[in-house]
Design an enzyme around this catalytic site. Structure first.
Site, short mmCIF file in Angstrom:
data_model
loop_
_atom_site.label_atom_id
_atom_site.label_comp_id
_atom_site.label_asym_id
_atom_site.label_seq_id
_atom_site.Cartn_x
_atom_site.Cartn_y
_atom_site.Cartn_z
N GLY A 31 0.81 -1.21 0.00
CA GLY A 31 0.00 0.00 0.00
C GLY A 31 0.85 1.26 0.00
CB ALA A 32 1.94 3.90 1.34
CG LEU A 33 -0.78 1.55 -3.74
CD1 LEU A 33 -1.95 1.06 -4.58
CD2 LEU A 33 0.32 0.50 -3.70
CG HIS A 34 5.14 5.28 -4.87
ND1 HIS A 34 5.73 4.62 -5.91
CD2 HIS A 34 5.64 4.73 -3.73
CE1 HIS A 34 6.57 3.73 -5.45
NE2 HIS A 34 6.53 3.75 -4.11
CB ALA A 35 4.22 7.46 -10.04
N GLY A 36 5.41 4.59 -8.81
CA GLY A 36 6.21 3.39 -9.05
C GLY A 36 5.30 2.16 -9.06
CG HIS A 37 3.34 0.86 -5.47
ND1 HIS A 37 3.51 1.91 -4.60
CD2 HIS A 37 3.93 -0.20 -4.90
CE1 HIS A 37 4.19 1.49 -3.54
NE2 HIS A 37 4.46 0.21 -3.69
CD GLN A 61 7.69 -7.32 3.97
OE1 GLN A 61 6.87 -8.07 3.45
NE2 GLN A 61 8.35 -6.43 3.24
CG LEU A 192 8.58 7.71 -7.53
CD1 LEU A 192 7.27 7.54 -8.31
CD2 LEU A 192 8.57 9.08 -6.85
O1 PAF Z 1 8.15 -4.74 -1.83
C1 PAF Z 1 7.18 -4.77 -1.05
O2 PAF Z 1 6.37 -3.83 -1.00
C2 PAF Z 1 7.00 -5.97 -0.13
O3 PAF Z 1 8.21 -6.45 0.32
C3 PAF Z 1 6.14 -7.08 -0.76
C4 PAF Z 1 6.83 -7.69 -1.97
C5 PAF Z 1 4.80 -6.54 -1.16
C6 PAF Z 1 5.93 -8.20 0.26
O4 PAF Z 1 5.28 -7.74 1.40
#
Ligand code: PAF
Length: 286
Positions: A31-37, A61, A192
Site C-alpha cells: 500500500g501507500a501506493l505511488h507512481a512506481g506501483h 517482514q 519513488l
Molecule cells: O516490496 C514490497 O512492498 C513488499 O516487500 C512485498 C513484496 C509486497 C511483500 O510484502
C-alpha cells in the site's frame, strides 16, 4: 474493481478466473501506493486478462516494531488510484486473516543460497524470510501467470527469482513468470518510495544527493584508475558529506550472486541511507 478481504472469497474468484481461462497478473504491495506501483499495475493490466493487486503491510517482514507502526497506510486513496488505472481486484486482508497466530510468531527459515546474508539481509535479519513467507502465500492463493516487482528492491527481486526458479522445478507455482520493472524516479532523480511520505520538504531536498551521487558514480567509474573499491568509497564519502544523510552501506556487487565484485561488468551498486529517521534505499547498474 472489487475489494476482497478474505482468503475464501479470493480463492472463489481465482477459481472462476481459471475456469474462464483468464490470465492473471499479480502486483504484491504494502500500500501507500505511488507512481512506481502504478507503473507495475499498468503493466499487469496490459499483459493479463485480470489484474490482482494485494495491499498488505506484512508484519512478519519487519524486524523493527516502530517501523511497522509508522509504515504509511491509506487504503481509500490506494483503492482510488488502483481503480483509475484499471486493476480488477484488490486483496486487502487483515494480518489475522492472512496468518494464524502461530504463523505470525514463527520464524520461517528459507534457503536462499546466501542471497539473504548480504546487504539488507545483514542489516535486517529475518526480513527476507518474512517477504518470502507472504509472497509465496500470495502466489499460492492468486496462482498468477505473471507477478510484477520493482527493481528498487533489487535484493528482494533476486531472492524471489531464486525462490520461483527452485520451486518451479517441483511445479509449485506452475509457469509463473516474474517480471522485473525498472525504478521509477521523480524528475529530481529521487527514487519513488512509500517511505518518502515520511520525509519533510527539507529532508526530501537533502535526499536528492543520494540519486545524484549514484548517477555521478557512473561517470567516476569511467575515469582512469577507477576501481570498484575506490568508487564504492567515493560514493559513501560523498553522501556522508551531506548534512542530514548517513550511509548504512553502499556495496557494488554482482547482479546475479549479490557478492562483492572487482569488476563493473554486470555490477550493481546498492545503497541504504538514513535521511533523518527515514531509511531510504536505491541502486544503480554499472
Ligand atoms: O516490496 C514490497 O512492498 C513488499 O516487500 C512485498 C513484496 C509486497 C511483500 O510484502
Amino acid at each position: 474493481m472489487q475489494i476482497i478481504t478474505t482468503k475464501n472469497e479470493l480463492k472463489a474468484i481465482v477459481g472462476a478466473c481459471k475456469a474462464n481461462k483468464q490470465t492473471i497478473g499479480l502486483v504484491p504491495t504494502m500500500g501507500a501506493l505511488h507512481a512506481g506501483h502504478a507503473s507495475l499495475v499498468k503493466r499487469a493490466v496490459e499483459d493479463n486478462d485480470v489484474c490482482f493487486v494485494s495491499v498488505f503491510v506484512n508484519p512478519t517482514q519487519f524486524n523493527n516494531k516502530e517501523d511497522l507502526a509508522k509504515y504509511p497506510r491509506n487504503i481509500e486513496r490506494d483503492a482510488q488510484l488502483l481503480e483509475s488505472i484499471g486493476a480488477t481486484y484488490v486483496f486487502a486482508p487483515t494480518p489475522e486473516e492472512m496468518y494464524s497466530a502461530e504463523e505470525m510468531n514463527t520464524t520461517f527459515e528459507f534457503d536462499f543460497a546466501g542471497l539473504d546474508k548480504v546487504m539488507e539481509g545483514k542489516m535486517r535479519p529475518g526480513h527476507f524470510n518474512g517477504v518470502v513467507q507472504v509472497v509465496s502465500r500470495l502466489f499460492y492463493l492468486v496462482q498468477p501467470d505473471k507477478a510484477y516487482f520493482g527493481e528498487k528492491d533489487f535484493q528482494q527481486l533476486a531472492i524471489i527469482h531464486h525462490m520461483v526458479e527452485r520451486s518451479s522445478m517441483a511445479g509449485t507455482f506452475g509457469n509463473l513468470q516474474i517480471i522485473d520493472c525498472p525504478i521509477v524516479r521523480e524528475e529530481s532523480g529521487l527514487a519513488l518510495s512509500s517511505r518518502n511520505e515520511r520525509l519533510s520538504a527539507e529532508e526530501k531536498k537533502t535526499a536528492l544527493a543520494i540519486s545524484k551521487t549514484l548517477f555521478d558514480s557512473l561517470k567516476w567509474a569511467k575515469e582512469d584508475n577507477a576501481t570498484v573499491a575506490s568508487i564504492q568509497q567515493r560514493v559513501i564519502d560523498t553522501v556522508n558529506a551531506v548534512e542530514g544523510l548517513e550511509v548504512e552501506y553502499y556495496e557494488i556487487v554482482d547482479q546475479t550472486s549479490l557478492l562483492p565484485t572487482d569488476t563493473f561488468n554486470h555490477a550493481i551498486g546498492c545503497i541504504t541511507v538514513y535521511c533523518g529517521p527515514v531509511r531510504l534505499i536505491d541502486n544503480i547498474k554499472y
